[in-house]
Design an enzyme around this catalytic site. Structure first.
Site, PDB file in Angstrom:
ATOM      1  N   SER A 122     -11.152  -1.269   0.280  1.00  0.00           N
ATOM      2  CA  SER A 122      -9.803  -1.151   0.616  1.00  0.00           C
ATOM      3  C   SER A 122      -9.700  -1.716   2.107  1.00  0.00           C
ATOM      4  O   SER A 122      -8.887  -2.272   2.901  1.00  0.00           O
ATOM      5  CB  SER A 122      -9.249   0.101   0.453  1.00  0.00           C
ATOM      6  OG  SER A 122      -8.932   0.460  -0.806  1.00  0.00           O
ATOM      7  N   ASN A 152     -14.605  -0.199  -5.867  1.00  0.00           N
ATOM      8  CA  ASN A 152     -15.407   0.814  -5.289  1.00  0.00           C
ATOM      9  C   ASN A 152     -16.176   1.490  -6.634  1.00  0.00           C
ATOM     10  O   ASN A 152     -16.885   2.800  -6.187  1.00  0.00           O
ATOM     11  CB  ASN A 152     -14.901   1.672  -4.622  1.00  0.00           C
ATOM     12  CG  ASN A 152     -13.999   1.053  -3.523  1.00  0.00           C
ATOM     13  OD1 ASN A 152     -14.412   0.250  -2.754  1.00  0.00           O
ATOM     14  ND2 ASN A 152     -12.917   1.699  -3.288  1.00  0.00           N
ATOM     15  N   ALA A 156      -7.914  -7.790  -8.716  1.00  0.00           N
ATOM     16  CA  ALA A 156      -8.720  -8.744  -7.856  1.00  0.00           C
ATOM     17  C   ALA A 156      -9.526  -9.812  -8.997  1.00  0.00           C
ATOM     18  O   ALA A 156      -9.741 -10.795  -8.577  1.00  0.00           O
ATOM     19  CB  ALA A 156      -9.503  -7.845  -7.080  1.00  0.00           C
ATOM     20  N   ASP A 178       0.908  -1.108  -0.003  1.00  0.00           N
ATOM     21  CA  ASP A 178      -0.122  -0.047  -0.147  1.00  0.00           C
ATOM     22  C   ASP A 178       0.994   1.136   0.103  1.00  0.00           C
ATOM     23  O   ASP A 178       2.126   1.220  -0.630  1.00  0.00           O
ATOM     24  CB  ASP A 178      -0.989  -0.027   1.041  1.00  0.00           C
ATOM     25  CG  ASP A 178      -2.184   0.500   1.044  1.00  0.00           C
ATOM     26  OD1 ASP A 178      -2.292   1.797   0.911  1.00  0.00           O
ATOM     27  OD2 ASP A 178      -3.238  -0.137   1.106  1.00  0.00           O
ATOM     28  N   HIS A 235      -3.528   5.910   3.728  1.00  0.00           N
ATOM     29  CA  HIS A 235      -4.101   4.530   3.306  1.00  0.00           C
ATOM     30  C   HIS A 235      -3.505   3.273   3.804  1.00  0.00           C
ATOM     31  O   HIS A 235      -4.238   2.473   4.529  1.00  0.00           O
ATOM     32  CB  HIS A 235      -4.671   4.702   1.872  1.00  0.00           C
ATOM     33  CG  HIS A 235      -5.237   3.692   1.158  1.00  0.00           C
ATOM     34  ND1 HIS A 235      -5.052   2.429   0.999  1.00  0.00           N
ATOM     35  CD2 HIS A 235      -6.574   3.637   1.040  1.00  0.00           C
ATOM     36  CE1 HIS A 235      -6.011   1.686   0.405  1.00  0.00           C
ATOM     37  NE2 HIS A 235      -7.051   2.601   0.452  1.00  0.00           N
TER      38      HIS A 235
END
Lengths: 80, 402
Positions: free
Chosen positions: B344, B270, B286, B140, B172
């Site tokens: 996330s 998202n 993903a 990240d 984040h």
């Protein structure tokens, strides 16, 4: 005609030689920046007009623009 | 092993009936229809705000003015109710008739004074496992290495971003690491981390601006596999279009990870606006078949409005879900904590639970760990397109031998 960042995916499992591909790709205008042999990927920059030539090289499976990731601003109002 | 389920309560009938008349049936006709069937006078009531008078509760049947709805009370008896409903269904002045149901407030889980709702919902609070001895990589924006909640923790770190060290200048990464392997707040002993004793491997693959190059992400993934991390959490991704397939480089690394005893877990994305009826496909990486895609649920355990869904085949499915709305976790000083939403936030919940399972049984590595997470997820009421196998669950206190 624009300079772009690309990833050149080569057939590492099939025995393609990274050094040879780098050499040939350089002759076609690729500036090699990083070689990941185990992954079978060469990162570099080239003019977008030579992508087809790079893709035609022996042992090269695919040439595509290098992707990027971008997180949104860190805010409770924006899904992260 | 028994599974926790979060399915809706089954319908529970009051014994009464609800009748919807056609719009052209006048009020007095509605009254006479119900009167003839219930054998009693039928009163009418105005459907203004506020509760109906007590006399309405005592009446065998009533009609609400201006809305073409009638109610038949449970006091007429079950047998008669069924016979009345059968007669009404045959009446062409009636649009519909059905049993009246009790309605229940939806169960929601909330933060309490000891833990976040996410830690509770995934069963981490009840589990005896803490991730001890398990290496969890978080790829990240890095980590606030001075954050008080990470003092005295085993942390291995590496930056793959040119010109930037591991210190998180965005926030984040510190938030995601906090959920996956953080512990308790240093000031009030409030738990927000799932696998609080796991060893943390921080791979900085996104810059302090929040952006990242694909090469840095791929190299970070290879580094985490090389380090022998049993769990690799990636709360990052980019959108794909309907019909797009996965990038073979991510799949190659995902496959290599599984073969070497690592499990890569990634946020689904998202980009949905479910309120508007739009469900976006699971993003990249993903969508690679060998990378576990994580969707987000809210406190009511419903799919989050933004959570991407299984639109594309061949790896584009959602595999499992985690808490992803109003998730409290760590952020860099001076703020220290913040609540955020997104897949996330769901992804590191799954990573933490994966560390619990890996700790519970040393044979649960790679594909076996993947299978265990899917097998033990708690079914939820939404379908697999949205939430995969359901809400991820930690091994319960008695587990270890599954």
């Amino acid at each position: 005609m624009a300079q772009i960042s690309v990833k050149v995916v080569f057939d590492a499992k099939g025995g393609a030689d990274a050094e040879t591909i780098c050499e040939k790709a350089s002759e076609h205008g690729l500036t090699v920046e990083q070689v990941q042999r185990a992954m079978g990927v060469i990162f570099g920059q080239c003019d977008d007009s030579v992508v087809d030539q790079l893709e035609a090289l022996d042992g090269v499976l695919r040439v595509s623009p290098e992707g990027t990731f971008q997180l949104p601003p860190l805010s409770p109002d924006k899904p992260q | 092993m028994s599974k926790t389920t979060f399915e809706m309560q089954p319908p529970h009938e009051t014994g009464g009936s609800i009748v919807l008349f056609k719009p052209d049936v006048d009020l007095s006709t509605q009254q006479s229809i119900l009167a003839s069937l219930s054998g009693a006078d039928v009163q009418t009531f105005a459907s203004r705000a506020g509760r109906l008078p007590e006399s309405a509760d005592e009446a065998p049947a009533i009609v609400l003015e201006n809305v073409n709805i009638g109610f038949i009370s449970a006091q007429v008896g079950a047998a008669q109710s069924e016979s009345i409903r059968a007669n009404l269904m045959d009446d062409d002045r009636v649009l519909s008739v059905r049993p009246e149901l009790y309605l229940f407030a939806l169960k929601t889980i909330q933060d309490d004074d000891q833990k976040t709702w996410g830690v509770d919902a995934v069963g981490a609070w009840a589990s005896r496992y803490t991730g001890a001895g398990i290496k969890v990589a978080v790829l990240d924006t890095g980590l606030d290495l001075q954050h008080p909640d990470f003092a005295d923790r085993t942390i291995v770190s590496e930056s793959f971003v040119t010109g930037e060290d591991v210190q998180d200048g965005q926030g984040h990464g510190t938030h995601c690491a906090g959920t996956a392997v953080g512990g308790r707040t240093s000031d009030r002993d409030f738990r927000y981390g799932v696998a609080s004793d796991a060893d943390l491997y921080v791979g900085k693959v996104l810059a302090n601006s929040g952006s990242g190059r694909e090469r840095d992400v791929l190299i970070g993934m290879a580094w985490a596999i090389e380090q022998g991390c049993e769990v690799i959490s990636m709360s990052l991704g980019s959108d794909v279009r309907e019909g797009d397939t996965y990038s073979p480089e991510y799949e190659a690394l995902g496959r290599q990870a599984l073969d070497r005893g690592s499990l890569i877990i990634a946020a689904a994305g998202n980009s949905s606006s479910r309120r508007l009826g739009f469900v976006a496909p699971v993003g990249s990486p993903a969508n690679a078949p060998s990378i576990m895609a994580v969707a987000a649920v809210d406190e009511a355990l419903s799919v989050a409005d933004f959570s991407s869904g299984g639109i594309n085949p061949d790896g584009g499915e959602v595999n499992v879900a985690g808490p992803g709305v109003d998730v409290f976790s760590s952020v860099p000083a001076p703020r220290l904590y913040r609540s955020l939403s997104g897949t996330s936030m769901a992804c590191p919940h799954v990573a933490g639970v994966a560390a619990h399972w890996a700790e519970s049984d040393q044979n649960l590595r790679g594909q076996a760990l993947w299978d265990k997470i899917i097998e033990t997820a708690a079914p939820v009421s939404e379908d697999a397109r949205d939430l995969g196998a359901g809400l991820v669950q930690s091994p319960p206190a008695a587990a270890g031998v599954a």
